[in-house]
Design a protein around this motif. Structure first.
Motif, mmCIF file in Angstrom:
data_model
loop_
_atom_site.group_PDB
_atom_site.id
_atom_site.type_symbol
_atom_site.label_atom_id
_atom_site.label_comp_id
_atom_site.label_asym_id
_atom_site.label_seq_id
_atom_site.Cartn_x
_atom_site.Cartn_y
_atom_site.Cartn_z
ATOM 1 N N ASP A 57 0.853 -1.380 -0.078
ATOM 2 C CA ASP A 57 0.054 0.063 0.032
ATOM 3 C C ASP A 57 0.868 1.232 0.016
ATOM 4 O O ASP A 57 0.370 2.253 -0.055
ATOM 5 C CB ASP A 57 -0.961 -0.048 1.125
ATOM 6 N N ARG A 58 1.991 1.140 0.043
ATOM 7 C CA ARG A 58 2.963 2.306 -0.003
ATOM 8 C C ARG A 58 3.991 2.349 -1.055
ATOM 9 O O ARG A 58 4.857 3.114 -1.352
ATOM 10 C CB ARG A 58 3.902 2.588 1.347
ATOM 11 N N ALA A 59 3.665 1.288 -1.967
ATOM 12 C CA ALA A 59 4.475 1.362 -3.332
ATOM 13 C C ALA A 59 3.674 2.093 -4.549
ATOM 14 O O ALA A 59 2.757 1.236 -4.874
ATOM 15 C CB ALA A 59 4.858 -0.346 -3.810
ATOM 16 N N TYR A 60 3.863 3.184 -4.500
ATOM 17 C CA TYR A 60 2.832 3.971 -5.219
ATOM 18 C C TYR A 60 3.340 3.919 -6.683
ATOM 19 O O TYR A 60 4.356 3.842 -7.005
ATOM 20 C CB TYR A 60 2.963 5.398 -4.616
ATOM 21 N N GLY A 61 2.172 4.429 -7.590
ATOM 22 C CA GLY A 61 2.243 4.656 -8.893
ATOM 23 C C GLY A 61 2.830 6.012 -9.493
ATOM 24 O O GLY A 61 3.374 6.160 -10.390
ATOM 25 N N SER A 62 2.663 6.858 -8.515
ATOM 26 C CA SER A 62 3.025 8.294 -8.722
ATOM 27 C C SER A 62 3.494 9.176 -7.608
ATOM 28 O O SER A 62 2.812 8.871 -6.380
ATOM 29 C CB SER A 62 2.018 9.016 -9.716
ATOM 30 N N TRP A 63 4.115 10.328 -7.702
ATOM 31 C CA TRP A 63 4.333 10.778 -6.582
ATOM 32 C C TRP A 63 2.980 11.662 -5.851
ATOM 33 O O TRP A 63 2.928 11.818 -4.635
ATOM 34 C CB TRP A 63 5.468 12.140 -6.768
ATOM 35 N N GLN A 64 2.080 11.871 -6.933
ATOM 36 C CA GLN A 64 0.697 12.265 -6.275
ATOM 37 C C GLN A 64 0.115 11.500 -5.437
ATOM 38 O O GLN A 64 -0.262 11.852 -4.416
ATOM 39 C CB GLN A 64 0.014 12.988 -7.428
ATOM 40 N N GLU A 65 0.036 10.268 -5.666
ATOM 41 C CA GLU A 65 -0.416 9.281 -5.076
ATOM 42 C C GLU A 65 0.231 9.059 -3.710
ATOM 43 O O GLU A 65 -0.323 8.870 -2.823
ATOM 44 C CB GLU A 65 -0.538 7.949 -5.849
ATOM 45 N N MET A 66 1.447 9.106 -3.705
ATOM 46 C CA MET A 66 2.146 9.144 -2.484
ATOM 47 C C MET A 66 1.985 10.107 -1.704
ATOM 48 O O MET A 66 1.834 9.894 -0.482
ATOM 49 C CB MET A 66 3.599 8.806 -2.958
#
Ligand SMILES: NC(=O)c1ccc[n+]([C@@H]2O[C@H](COP(=O)([O-])OP(=O)(O)OC[C@H]3O[C@@H](n4cnc5c(N)ncnc54)[C@H](O)[C@@H]3O)[C@@H](O)[C@H]2O)c1
Length: 373
Positions: A57-66
């Motif tokens: 759940d913390r391996a994000y697809g973009s910095w905005q998602e992060m």
């Protein structure tokens, strides 16, 4: 020991600098990689983060998602490193500072002076740390050179010669290679190529070792390969605010030079010389005396040098250990250690180098007219 929760933006699989950050940040156990948006390709970034042990759940697809994901957590990351291409730094750093997260940003801090100043203001308003990864300041023997200057051992400093001249873009046949071409395209790289990419490391090191800032400069740029709009060779004469002259040469066409970062400091009582390809040695010559080789890890070195040394004399330490020293100082500075904070390359260093790049581009266009920073 407190382990700080750390996030990384950029630095995906195969990137040039991501690995050095991961090893450097975690070398002393002070930081642990808990979140990441590692790649411009969302799936590849998430998969790589998982492979490095980041929770799903913390391996994000973009910095905005992060940003959204971390904002919503009770245990968000404390520090984020931004290791994406230069033209993305501003908006990513701004967003994470606004969310109250400390930032270590890769150089150059931003593409414009206005953006750099805005980030400084924001970091001050949010009371968050904004450091810029001039990672070569982490080398113990660069720290020794700084200590020798500040203690007066070299006397008043007359002259500094700084170089970051490599030969890896020398092949004209390579000029259209997409990995090389963008660096000389003003739409993607901004006002400068080799100076903004490499030269600022050497110039920042000169500022940092001397404790002086660039005040004015005169620059000459060359584009030695015809298709290149931006410079692949830069020669800059800098007057520092303490009165010292710095001669800077940065190049991408110096065939035979490998890394090519060196610093020579000449004072009234002595001189020192350091080269990143032999980072464990500092050459010191007192006036009218033979040259001595000062070895990292040997007796009699300064506290900052000793604090930055992990292994015994004779065992080579290298570039990732220098990055690790920047992370160690970040950890200590976040804990209130003023000595470590004073060693960190900060937003002020980042601003000074963005100013220097723009002043040099202006000067080069005006045939070397002296430009104030
Ligand atoms: N301090 C140093 O010694 C040093 C050395 C090399 C590079 N750098 C700096 O580090 C930065 C990265 O350089 P590099 O050579 O590693 O580049 P690179 O092209 O090798 O890697 C960039 C990485 O960022 C990812 N990326 C791109 N856009 C992204 C986005 N919007 N969100 C998330 N990830 C994204 C890419 O997929 C890739 O994994 C640059 O600013 C460069 O100037 C610093």
């Amino acid at each position: 020991m407190k382990v700080r929760s750390w996030g990384l933006v950029g630095g995906g699989k195969g990137s040039q600098i991501g690995g050095a950050h991961r090893i450097g940040a975690t070398m002393d156990g002070a930081f642990s990689l808990r979140a990441g948006a590692l790649d411009i390709d969302p799936k590849a970034g998430a998969a790589y983060a998982r492979s490095l042990g980041v929770d799903k759940d913390r391996a994000y697809g973009s910095w905005q998602e992060m940003l959204e994901g971390e904002r919503g957590r009770k245990d968000p990351i404390e520090l984020v490193t931004v290791a994406t291409p230069n033209n993305t730094h501003y908006e990513i750093v701004k967003a994470f500072l606004e969310a109250g997260i400390h930032v270590l940003c890769e150089k150059p801090l931003t593409m414009t002076v206005k953006e750099a100043l805005a980030l400084e203001k924001l970091a001050t308003r949010k009371q968050r740390m904004l450091a810029v990864n001039f990672g070569y300041t982490g080398y113990p023997m660069v720290r020794e050179a700084r200590a020798m200057v500040s203690s007066g051992k070299l006397g008043a400093i007359r002259l500094v010669v700084a170089e970051f001249a490599h030969g890896h873009h020398s092949d004209a046949a390579d000029a259209d290679n997409p990995r090389v071409r963008w660096r000389y395209d003003p739409q993607q790289a901004g006002v400068s190529s080799v100076l903004a990419d490499c030269g600022i490391h050497a110039l920042q090191m000169a500022e940092w070792v001397l404790g002086q800032r660039c005040e004015s400069l005169s620059a000459h740029f060359l584009s030695t390969i015809e298709s290149r709009e931006l410079e692949d060779d830069a020669s800059v004469q800098v007057l520092m605010d303490g009165g010292t002259t710095c001669r800077l040469w940065s190049s991408a066409v110096a065939i035979g030079h490998q890394h090519g970062l060196t610093l020579q400091v000449f004072g009234e009582k002595g001189g020192v010389a350091w080269a990143q390809e032999h980072p464990n040695q500092l050459l010191y010559t007192a006036l009218n005396k033979p040259t001595q080789v000062l070895e990292r890890g040997s007796a009699g070195l300064s506290k900052d040098t000793v604090d930055s040394t992990r292994i015994a004399v004779g065992h080579p330490e290298g570039m990732v250990s220098a990055f690790a020293n920047v992370y160690r100082d970040l950890d200590l500075a976040l804990g209130g250690n003023k000595r470590a904070a004073a060693r960190l390359p900060t937003v002020s260093d980042g601003i000074s180098m963005v100013k220097a790049v723009h002043a040099a581009a202006k000067s080069a266009k005006a045939d070397g007219r002296r430009v104030k920073l």
